[in-house]
Design a protein around this motif. Sequence first.
Motif, PDB file in Angstrom:
ATOM      1  N   LEU A  10       0.825  -1.197   0.000  1.00 21.70           N
ATOM      2  CA  LEU A  10       0.000   0.000   0.000  1.00 21.70           C
ATOM      3  C   LEU A  10       0.868   1.260   0.000  1.00 21.70           C
ATOM      4  O   LEU A  10       0.610   2.205  -0.746  1.00 21.70           O
ATOM      5  CB  LEU A  10      -0.942   0.008   1.205  1.00 21.70           C
ATOM      6  N   LEU A  11       1.910   1.262   0.798  1.00 24.05           N
ATOM      7  CA  LEU A  11       2.824   2.395   0.844  1.00 24.05           C
ATOM      8  C   LEU A  11       3.523   2.576  -0.509  1.00 24.05           C
ATOM      9  O   LEU A  11       3.635   3.697  -1.017  1.00 24.05           O
ATOM     10  CB  LEU A  11       3.861   2.199   1.948  1.00 24.05           C
ATOM     11  N   PHE A  12       3.961   1.489  -1.104  1.00 25.38           N
ATOM     12  CA  PHE A  12       4.597   1.528  -2.420  1.00 25.38           C
ATOM     13  C   PHE A  12       3.633   2.091  -3.462  1.00 25.38           C
ATOM     14  O   PHE A  12       3.998   2.924  -4.288  1.00 25.38           O
ATOM     15  CB  PHE A  12       5.068   0.116  -2.796  1.00 25.38           C
ATOM     16  N   TRP A  13       2.359   1.645  -3.436  1.00 24.26           N
ATOM     17  CA  TRP A  13       1.344   2.132  -4.361  1.00 24.26           C
ATOM     18  C   TRP A  13       1.124   3.630  -4.155  1.00 24.26           C
ATOM     19  O   TRP A  13       1.024   4.392  -5.129  1.00 24.26           O
ATOM     20  CB  TRP A  13       0.040   1.363  -4.167  1.00 24.26           C
ATOM     21  N   MET A  14       1.041   4.078  -2.899  1.00 21.09           N
ATOM     22  CA  MET A  14       0.787   5.493  -2.596  1.00 21.09           C
ATOM     23  C   MET A  14       1.935   6.388  -3.076  1.00 21.09           C
ATOM     24  O   MET A  14       1.699   7.459  -3.635  1.00 21.09           O
ATOM     25  CB  MET A  14       0.548   5.685  -1.095  1.00 21.09           C
ATOM     26  N   ILE A  15       3.150   5.949  -2.870  1.00 27.12           N
ATOM     27  CA  ILE A  15       4.306   6.727  -3.339  1.00 27.12           C
ATOM     28  C   ILE A  15       4.307   6.791  -4.865  1.00 27.12           C
ATOM     29  O   ILE A  15       4.547   7.845  -5.455  1.00 27.12           O
ATOM     30  CB  ILE A  15       5.623   6.132  -2.795  1.00 27.12           C
ATOM     31  N   GLY A  16       4.005   5.676  -5.501  1.00 27.22           N
ATOM     32  CA  GLY A  16       3.921   5.645  -6.960  1.00 27.22           C
ATOM     33  C   GLY A  16       2.821   6.558  -7.483  1.00 27.22           C
ATOM     34  O   GLY A  16       3.007   7.260  -8.480  1.00 27.22           O
ATOM     35  N   PHE A  17       1.680   6.558  -6.834  1.00 27.25           N
ATOM     36  CA  PHE A  17       0.581   7.421  -7.256  1.00 27.25           C
ATOM     37  C   PHE A  17       0.956   8.890  -7.105  1.00 27.25           C
ATOM     38  O   PHE A  17       0.663   9.709  -7.982  1.00 27.25           O
ATOM     39  CB  PHE A  17      -0.695   7.119  -6.459  1.00 27.25           C
ATOM     40  N   ALA A  18       1.614   9.230  -6.004  1.00 31.82           N
ATOM     41  CA  ALA A  18       2.050  10.620  -5.807  1.00 31.82           C
ATOM     42  C   ALA A  18       3.007  11.043  -6.922  1.00 31.82           C
ATOM     43  O   ALA A  18       2.868  12.131  -7.492  1.00 31.82           O
ATOM     44  CB  ALA A  18       2.711  10.779  -4.440  1.00 31.82           C
ATOM     45  N   TRP A  19       3.969  10.180  -7.256  1.00 34.34           N
ATOM     46  CA  TRP A  19       4.885  10.474  -8.358  1.00 34.34           C
ATOM     47  C   TRP A  19       4.115  10.640  -9.656  1.00 34.34           C
ATOM     48  O   TRP A  19       4.360  11.585 -10.425  1.00 34.34           O
ATOM     49  CB  TRP A  19       5.925   9.353  -8.486  1.00 34.34           C
ATOM     50  N   PHE A  20       3.189   9.733  -9.933  1.00 36.31           N
ATOM     51  CA  PHE A  20       2.403   9.753 -11.164  1.00 36.31           C
ATOM     52  C   PHE A  20       1.623  11.059 -11.291  1.00 36.31           C
ATOM     53  O   PHE A  20       1.577  11.669 -12.356  1.00 36.31           O
ATOM     54  CB  PHE A  20       1.442   8.557 -11.177  1.00 36.31           C
ATOM     55  N   ALA A  21       1.018  11.504 -10.193  1.00 38.76           N
ATOM     56  CA  ALA A  21       0.166  12.690 -10.213  1.00 38.76           C
ATOM     57  C   ALA A  21       0.971  13.984 -10.252  1.00 38.76           C
ATOM     58  O   ALA A  21       0.556  14.956 -10.890  1.00 38.76           O
ATOM     59  CB  ALA A  21      -0.757  12.688  -9.003  1.00 38.76           C
ATOM     60  N   ILE A  22       2.103  14.014  -9.594  1.00 36.65           N
ATOM     61  CA  ILE A  22       2.882  15.253  -9.493  1.00 36.65           C
ATOM     62  C   ILE A  22       3.756  15.478 -10.717  1.00 36.65           C
ATOM     63  O   ILE A  22       3.891  16.591 -11.206  1.00 36.65           O
ATOM     64  CB  ILE A  22       3.744  15.244  -8.214  1.00 36.65           C
ATOM     65  N   ASP A  23       4.350  14.421 -11.229  1.00 37.97           N
ATOM     66  CA  ASP A  23       5.313  14.543 -12.323  1.00 37.97           C
ATOM     67  C   ASP A  23       4.708  14.103 -13.655  1.00 37.97           C
ATOM     68  O   ASP A  23       5.161  13.139 -14.272  1.00 37.97           O
ATOM     69  CB  ASP A  23       6.563  13.723 -11.994  1.00 37.97           C
ATOM     70  N   LEU A  24       3.692  14.822 -14.117  1.00 42.80           N
ATOM     71  CA  LEU A  24       3.070  14.495 -15.397  1.00 42.80           C
ATOM     72  C   LEU A  24       4.021  14.836 -16.540  1.00 42.80           C
ATOM     73  O   LEU A  24       4.771  15.817 -16.462  1.00 42.80           O
ATOM     74  CB  LEU A  24       1.762  15.267 -15.562  1.00 42.80           C
ATOM     75  N   PRO A  25       4.014  14.036 -17.615  1.00 45.15           N
ATOM     76  CA  PRO A  25       4.877  14.330 -18.768  1.00 45.15           C
ATOM     77  C   PRO A  25       4.603  15.714 -19.344  1.00 45.15           C
ATOM     78  O   PRO A  25       3.507  16.260 -19.215  1.00 45.15           O
ATOM     79  CB  PRO A  25       4.505  13.234 -19.771  1.00 45.15           C
ATOM     80  N   ARG A  26       5.588  16.266 -20.003  1.00 41.60           N
ATOM     81  CA  ARG A  26       5.526  17.625 -20.545  1.00 41.60           C
ATOM     82  C   ARG A  26       5.570  17.604 -22.077  1.00 41.60           C
ATOM     83  O   ARG A  26       5.834  16.585 -22.694  1.00 41.60           O
ATOM     84  CB  ARG A  26       6.724  18.441 -20.054  1.00 41.60           C
ATOM     85  N   THR A  27       5.386  18.797 -22.646  1.00 37.70           N
ATOM     86  CA  THR A  27       5.494  18.975 -24.090  1.00 37.70           C
ATOM     87  C   THR A  27       6.951  18.787 -24.501  1.00 37.70           C
ATOM     88  O   THR A  27       7.854  19.193 -23.787  1.00 37.70           O
ATOM     89  CB  THR A  27       5.019  20.392 -24.474  1.00 37.70           C
ATOM     90  N   ALA A  28       7.148  18.193 -25.672  1.00 33.53           N
ATOM     91  CA  ALA A  28       8.508  17.982 -26.183  1.00 33.53           C
ATOM     92  C   ALA A  28       9.130  19.320 -26.583  1.00 33.53           C
ATOM     93  O   ALA A  28       8.431  20.302 -26.816  1.00 33.53           O
ATOM     94  CB  ALA A  28       8.478  17.042 -27.384  1.00 33.53           C
ATOM     95  N   ALA A  29      10.432  19.322 -26.674  1.00 25.16           N
ATOM     96  CA  ALA A  29      11.152  20.530 -27.102  1.00 25.16           C
ATOM     97  C   ALA A  29      10.725  20.933 -28.505  1.00 25.16           C
ATOM     98  O   ALA A  29      10.484  20.077 -29.362  1.00 25.16           O
ATOM     99  CB  ALA A  29      12.655  20.278 -27.049  1.00 25.16           C
ATOM    100  N   ASP A  30      10.636  22.226 -28.743  1.00 27.71           N
ATOM    101  CA  ASP A  30      10.162  22.731 -30.033  1.00 27.71           C
ATOM    102  C   ASP A  30      11.064  22.392 -31.204  1.00 27.71           C
ATOM    103  O   ASP A  30      10.605  22.292 -32.330  1.00 27.71           O
ATOM    104  CB  ASP A  30      10.000  24.255 -29.961  1.00 27.71           C
ATOM    105  N   ASP A  31      12.337  22.197 -30.968  1.00 26.49           N
ATOM    106  CA  ASP A  31      13.269  21.975 -32.066  1.00 26.49           C
ATOM    107  C   ASP A  31      13.369  20.508 -32.499  1.00 26.49           C
ATOM    108  O   ASP A  31      14.122  20.181 -33.394  1.00 26.49           O
ATOM    109  CB  ASP A  31      14.653  22.505 -31.699  1.00 26.49           C
ATOM    110  N   VAL A  32      12.615  19.638 -31.882  1.00 23.82           N
ATOM    111  CA  VAL A  32      12.682  18.210 -32.202  1.00 23.82           C
ATOM    112  C   VAL A  32      11.913  17.929 -33.488  1.00 23.82           C
ATOM    113  O   VAL A  32      10.737  18.251 -33.609  1.00 23.82           O
ATOM    114  CB  VAL A  32      12.097  17.363 -31.044  1.00 23.82           C
ATOM    115  N   GLN A  33      12.595  17.339 -34.463  1.00 23.07           N
ATOM    116  CA  GLN A  33      11.996  16.910 -35.723  1.00 23.07           C
ATOM    117  C   GLN A  33      11.792  15.399 -35.669  1.00 23.07           C
ATOM    118  O   GLN A  33      12.642  14.679 -35.162  1.00 23.07           O
ATOM    119  CB  GLN A  33      12.920  17.236 -36.898  1.00 23.07           C
ATOM    120  N   THR A  34      10.689  14.936 -36.220  1.00 26.67           N
ATOM    121  CA  THR A  34      10.438  13.502 -36.343  1.00 26.67           C
ATOM    122  C   THR A  34       9.929  13.207 -37.748  1.00 26.67           C
ATOM    123  O   THR A  34       9.536  14.120 -38.474  1.00 26.67           O
ATOM    124  CB  THR A  34       9.395  13.028 -35.306  1.00 26.67           C
ATOM    125  N   ASP A  35       9.946  11.930 -38.100  1.00 24.34           N
ATOM    126  CA  ASP A  35       9.413  11.547 -39.408  1.00 24.34           C
ATOM    127  C   ASP A  35       7.906  11.788 -39.466  1.00 24.34           C
ATOM    128  O   ASP A  35       7.387  12.244 -40.475  1.00 24.34           O
ATOM    129  CB  ASP A  35       9.698  10.075 -39.697  1.00 24.34           C
TER     130      ASP A  35
END
Length: 177
Positions: A10-35
Motif C-alpha cells: 500500500l505504501l509503495f502504491w501510494m508513493i507511486g501514485f504521488a509520483w504519477f500525479a505530481i510529475d506528469l509528462p511535458r510537451t517535447a522541445a520545439d526543435d525536435v523533428q520527427t518523421d
Amino acid sequence: MILRFFCFLLLFWMIGFAWFAIDLPRTAADDVQTDSIVVLTGGPQRIEHALQLLEANKAKNLLISGVDRDVKPGELAAAYNRDETLFNCCIDLGFQAVDTRSNALETARWAAGRKDTSIRLVTSDWHMRRARLELERAVPSDIAIISDAVATAPSLGTLFKEYNKFLMRRTAALAGI
C-alpha cells in the motif's frame, strides 16, 4: 508478517501514485523533428496540438488514430478550421483503434508502412505514460518515440483510474501479455 507485506504494498502504491500525479509528462522541445506525428483521439486539444506541430513542419505526416468510422477528412478540416488540402496531402485517419492498445498497434502498422525511424506521440499528459508503454511494445525498438504531452488539469479521479490502468498494463507487459 502478512499485514506488514500488505502495508508495504500500500505504501509503495501510494508513493507511486504521488509520483504519477505530481510529475506528469511535458510537451517535447520545439526543435525536435520527427518523421511523423501520431495523435490519439479522446481528449481535448490533442488534435489541435498535433495540427499545429504539423503546420510548424515538426514532421511531414500525421496519423490521427482512433477516429470514428463515420468521420471524413473534410469534416475534420472544417471542425479544426483548416484547409482541406492539408488533410488530403499529409494527414491519415486511423479507423481501427478503439483503445490505447489498439492505438499502438494501428500506429505500428502505419509507421512500418511508411518506414519511419521516429514518431512524435501526442496525447494528454495524464495518458502519456500508458500510451507510450503500449507504443514502445508495438513498434520495433529502432523507432524513436518522442513524447509530446498536451497539458491538462486532470481530476483526482482521472489520475487514480489512469494510474491503476498504467500499473495493470505494466504488470501485464512484465508477464508478457
